[in-house]
Design a protein around this motif. Structure first.
Motif, PDB file in Angstrom:
ATOM      1  N   TRP A  91      45.400  71.057  16.118  1.00 36.72           N
ATOM      2  CA  TRP A  91      44.076  70.443  16.067  1.00 36.72           C
ATOM      3  C   TRP A  91      44.110  69.492  14.885  1.00 36.72           C
ATOM      4  O   TRP A  91      44.397  69.896  13.757  1.00 36.72           O
ATOM      5  N   LYS A  92      43.858  68.218  15.128  1.00 34.82           N
ATOM      6  CA  LYS A  92      43.948  67.239  14.046  1.00 34.82           C
ATOM      7  C   LYS A  92      42.556  66.740  13.681  1.00 34.82           C
ATOM      8  O   LYS A  92      41.895  66.094  14.515  1.00 34.82           O
ATOM      9  N   PRO A  93      42.099  67.007  12.471  1.00 36.96           N
ATOM     10  CA  PRO A  93      40.797  66.455  12.062  1.00 36.96           C
ATOM     11  C   PRO A  93      40.970  64.983  11.690  1.00 36.96           C
ATOM     12  O   PRO A  93      41.349  64.666  10.581  1.00 36.96           O
TER      13      PRO A  93
ATOM     14  N   VAL B 128      57.084  69.340   4.503  1.00 33.69           N
ATOM     15  CA  VAL B 128      57.444  67.956   4.806  1.00 33.69           C
ATOM     16  C   VAL B 128      57.383  67.725   6.312  1.00 33.69           C
ATOM     17  O   VAL B 128      57.859  68.550   7.103  1.00 33.69           O
ATOM     18  N   GLU B 129      56.810  66.581   6.693  1.00 30.96           N
ATOM     19  CA  GLU B 129      56.733  66.244   8.111  1.00 30.96           C
ATOM     20  C   GLU B 129      57.986  65.503   8.565  1.00 30.96           C
ATOM     21  O   GLU B 129      58.455  64.592   7.864  1.00 30.96           O
ATOM     22  N   GLY B 130      58.482  65.855   9.742  1.00 29.07           N
ATOM     23  CA  GLY B 130      59.622  65.129  10.291  1.00 29.07           C
ATOM     24  C   GLY B 130      60.410  65.941  11.284  1.00 29.07           C
ATOM     25  O   GLY B 130      59.989  67.019  11.696  1.00 29.07           O
TER      26      GLY B 130
ATOM     27  N   CYS C  61      51.162  61.094  15.574  1.00 27.01           N
ATOM     28  CA  CYS C  61      50.391  60.969  14.330  1.00 27.01           C
ATOM     29  C   CYS C  61      51.346  60.763  13.166  1.00 27.01           C
ATOM     30  O   CYS C  61      52.435  61.339  13.153  1.00 27.01           O
ATOM     31  N   ASP C  62      50.920  60.019  12.166  1.00 26.75           N
ATOM     32  CA  ASP C  62      51.676  59.898  10.905  1.00 26.75           C
ATOM     33  C   ASP C  62      53.156  59.533  11.119  1.00 26.75           C
ATOM     34  O   ASP C  62      54.025  59.990  10.356  1.00 26.75           O
ATOM     35  N   GLN C  63      53.414  58.672  12.113  1.00 30.10           N
ATOM     36  CA  GLN C  63      54.814  58.328  12.432  1.00 30.10           C
ATOM     37  C   GLN C  63      55.549  57.735  11.243  1.00 30.10           C
ATOM     38  O   GLN C  63      56.730  58.018  11.021  1.00 30.10           O
ATOM     39  N   ALA C  64      54.840  56.901  10.461  1.00 34.76           N
ATOM     40  CA  ALA C  64      55.517  56.172   9.379  1.00 34.76           C
ATOM     41  C   ALA C  64      56.112  57.102   8.323  1.00 34.76           C
ATOM     42  O   ALA C  64      57.055  56.743   7.621  1.00 34.76           O
ATOM     43  N   GLN C  65      55.530  58.292   8.212  1.00 38.28           N
ATOM     44  CA  GLN C  65      55.998  59.179   7.135  1.00 38.28           C
ATOM     45  C   GLN C  65      56.949  60.279   7.606  1.00 38.28           C
ATOM     46  O   GLN C  65      57.344  61.126   6.815  1.00 38.28           O
ATOM     47  N   MET C  66      57.322  60.268   8.908  1.00 38.57           N
ATOM     48  CA  MET C  66      58.225  61.313   9.404  1.00 38.57           C
ATOM     49  C   MET C  66      59.606  61.140   8.787  1.00 38.57           C
ATOM     50  O   MET C  66      60.191  60.042   8.839  1.00 38.57           O
TER      51      MET C  66
ATOM     52  N   LEU D   5      58.522  76.594   9.814  1.00 37.50           N
ATOM     53  CA  LEU D   5      58.133  75.427  10.614  1.00 37.50           C
ATOM     54  C   LEU D   5      56.645  75.123  10.488  1.00 37.50           C
ATOM     55  O   LEU D   5      55.859  75.987  10.113  1.00 37.50           O
ATOM     56  N   ARG D   6      56.302  73.910  10.837  1.00 34.74           N
ATOM     57  CA  ARG D   6      54.908  73.519  10.868  1.00 34.74           C
ATOM     58  C   ARG D   6      54.657  72.687  12.117  1.00 34.74           C
ATOM     59  O   ARG D   6      55.600  72.115  12.699  1.00 34.74           O
ATOM     60  N   GLY D   7      53.392  72.598  12.531  1.00 36.77           N
ATOM     61  CA  GLY D   7      53.036  71.724  13.634  1.00 36.77           C
ATOM     62  C   GLY D   7      51.518  71.681  13.755  1.00 36.77           C
ATOM     63  O   GLY D   7      50.856  72.716  13.739  1.00 36.77           O
TER      64      GLY D   7
ATOM     65  N   SER E   4      54.469  64.496   1.881  1.00 36.34           N
ATOM     66  CA  SER E   4      54.471  63.553   3.004  1.00 36.34           C
ATOM     67  C   SER E   4      53.216  62.684   3.027  1.00 36.34           C
ATOM     68  O   SER E   4      53.307  61.470   3.205  1.00 36.34           O
ATOM     69  N   HIS E   5      52.047  63.340   2.884  1.00 37.47           N
ATOM     70  CA  HIS E   5      50.812  62.579   3.089  1.00 37.47           C
ATOM     71  C   HIS E   5      50.509  61.617   1.949  1.00 37.47           C
ATOM     72  O   HIS E   5      49.953  60.550   2.182  1.00 37.47           O
ATOM     73  N   SER E   6      50.874  61.980   0.696  1.00 41.91           N
ATOM     74  CA  SER E   6      50.600  61.038  -0.392  1.00 41.91           C
ATOM     75  C   SER E   6      51.553  59.847  -0.307  1.00 41.91           C
ATOM     76  O   SER E   6      51.146  58.713  -0.555  1.00 41.91           O
TER      77      SER E   6
ATOM     78  N   PRO F 284      56.792  68.543  12.957  1.00 39.45           N
ATOM     79  CA  PRO F 284      56.066  67.307  13.226  1.00 39.45           C
ATOM     80  C   PRO F 284      54.644  67.372  12.691  1.00 39.45           C
ATOM     81  O   PRO F 284      54.113  68.467  12.489  1.00 39.45           O
ATOM     82  N   CYS F 285      54.044  66.208  12.454  1.00 36.81           N
ATOM     83  CA  CYS F 285      52.630  66.190  12.083  1.00 36.81           C
ATOM     84  C   CYS F 285      51.859  66.880  13.204  1.00 36.81           C
ATOM     85  O   CYS F 285      51.092  67.795  12.968  1.00 36.81           O
ATOM     86  N   THR F 286      52.121  66.440  14.424  1.00 38.70           N
ATOM     87  CA  THR F 286      51.396  66.926  15.589  1.00 38.70           C
ATOM     88  C   THR F 286      52.370  67.449  16.630  1.00 38.70           C
ATOM     89  O   THR F 286      53.392  66.808  16.888  1.00 38.70           O
TER      90      THR F 286
HETATM   91 MN    MN Z   1      50.171  64.670   9.122  1.00 42.62          MN
END
Ligand code: MN
Ligand code: PEP
Length: 388
Positions: free
Chosen positions: A142-144, A341-343, A357-362, A137-139, A313-315, A115-117
């Motif tokens: 802390w989100k700037p 990749v986020e999701g 966060c970033d729901q649209a791109q999951m 995995l990623r997660g 994902s972010h672009s 997930p993004c967050t």
């Molecule tokens: Mn993100």
């Protein structure tokens, strides 16, 4: 820089000659000295600065890892503090270990997902990805954020739940963003609390400009480091500048502001990954959230040794018209070492909840097989290996 060979090797040994030849390729002037004693022989190769007239380079700019893994090498020692940049190794690509696999140029691409967050569903999201076979995995903890009114991540709590989930899944690696130096200790503490024994890669995000953090990441070798290109970077030099802080290692200064040479000799952290995540979008009618910069991968590989990752994902910024998936497909044409990749949420979310966060791109969980298939296909075609 002095390369000390294993005891017993004489100056004419092919392993010593290999070190000499490599040094010459790097534009250094190697000087071999052997001490022959009654019991054994000690051979050292002193790396003198190359002659600038013949495109020679200064020994302080050459990374330790270029000689350290060579056969017959015992130690690499610095006589002057390193000033290593990414430019001094176009041909000997460096490898970074994440769990049981190595990544780097000319090695298969590995898929990192999460997930993004990190949120209350992290266990389920990562569990679903684990069921699909995702091992890295990623997660975000802390989100700037660009606005102080946006959700900033759950911090320490999130690190702990992320690493507990990773431990339960026996994940090979976990990628965590850090924003300030104190976060490194928080991650270390949480890792011990959670009992996670895979690799933790700490990454510096596109919005973080913090040279103290970069220096602190460079003064440790426990965690590999990933640097994302800055949102406003115009080219690869922004990544080079940030990397230099990580590669410089710890420095000590006197009260008068002079460098304490003998305490500033240790090399920095060369387990370094560069990540392309797009640059600021200037066209407000474009469907793309950021401008993809995947082609920087070729520019980086032509000049530097660090593995290059791509975050599609972010672009893309949205799954509308499958943009993230199409962007991932395009990213693979640039042969990245990692695809992040986020999701992982169900298509309809958990009662509609698809993250903070970033729901649209999951990428929803039911599309993950497709992503995996793309990466496998790429690795089979390019490396003859059915891995992801
Ligand atoms: Mn993100
Ligand atoms: C992220 O990966 O969630 C993130 C915040 O990335 P970036 O720093 O590239 O915006």
């Amino acid at each position: 820089m002095v390369v000390t060979m294993q005891a017993g090797l004489i100056g004419e040994d092919p392993r010593v000659i290999a070190v000499v030849q490599k040094a010459q390729r790097y534009g250094l002037r190697p000087d071999v000295k052997s001490e022959v004693g009654g019991q054994t022989t000690i051979t050292q190769v002193f790396m003198r600065d190359g002659d600038p007239k013949t495109r020679g380079v200064k020994a302080c700019t050459v990374a330790d890892h270029i000689f350290r893994p060579m056969e017959g090498v015992d130690t690499v020692q610095r006589l002057t503090p390193p000033k290593v940049s990414l430019t001094q190794n176009g041909t000997d690509y460096h490898r970074v270990k994440i769990g049981s696999v190595e990544i780097g140029t000319s090695l298969p691409c590995r898929l990192v997902m999460g997930p993004c967050t990190v949120d209350q569903h992290v266990e389920s999201v990562l569990g679903a990805l684990g069921d699909k076979g995702i091992r890295h995995l990623r997660g975000g903890c802390w989100k700037p954020r660009s606005s102080p009114h946006s959700f900033p991540g759950f911090g320490e709590r999130a690190v702990l739940s992320l690493l507990k989930a990773a431990r339960n899944l026996n994940a090979e690696s976990v990628f965590i963003e850090v924003i300030e130096s104190s976060h490194i200790d928080v991650v270390r503490y949480a890792r011990n609390q959670a009992g996670y024994s895979g690799t933790i890669v700490l990454w510096v995000g596109a919005r973080t400009v913090n040279t103290i953090l970069l220096r602190t990441l460079g003064a440790q070798t426990e965690f590999p480091v990933m640097i994302k290109n800055g949102v406003d970077d115009l080219g690869i030099s922004g990544l080079y500048d940030k990397a230099e802080w990580v590669l410089a290692g710890a420095k000590e200064w006197t009260g008068e502001g002079q460098l304490v040479v003998e305490e500033s000799l240790k090399p920095g952290n060369s387990a370094l990954i560069l990540c392309l995540r797009g640059t600021r979008q200037t066209d407000n009618l474009s469907p793309w959230r950021f401008i993809p910069n995947h082609h920087w991968a070729e520019l980086l590989r032509a000049r530097c040794w660090a593995p290059v990752a791509i975050d599609p994902s972010h672009s893309a910024g949205t799954m509308e018209n499958d943009l993230v998936i199409r962007n991932a497909e395009e990213a693979l044409r640039h042969d990245p070492s990692l695809l992040m990749v986020e999701g992982g949420y169900p298509a309809n979310g958990y009662d509609g909840f698809t993250g903070l966060c970033d729901q649209a791109q999951m990428v929803p969980i039911d599309r993950v097989d497709q992503l995996i298939g793309m990466v496998r296909q790429h690795n089979k075609a390019r490396y003859g290996l059915d891995v992801f």
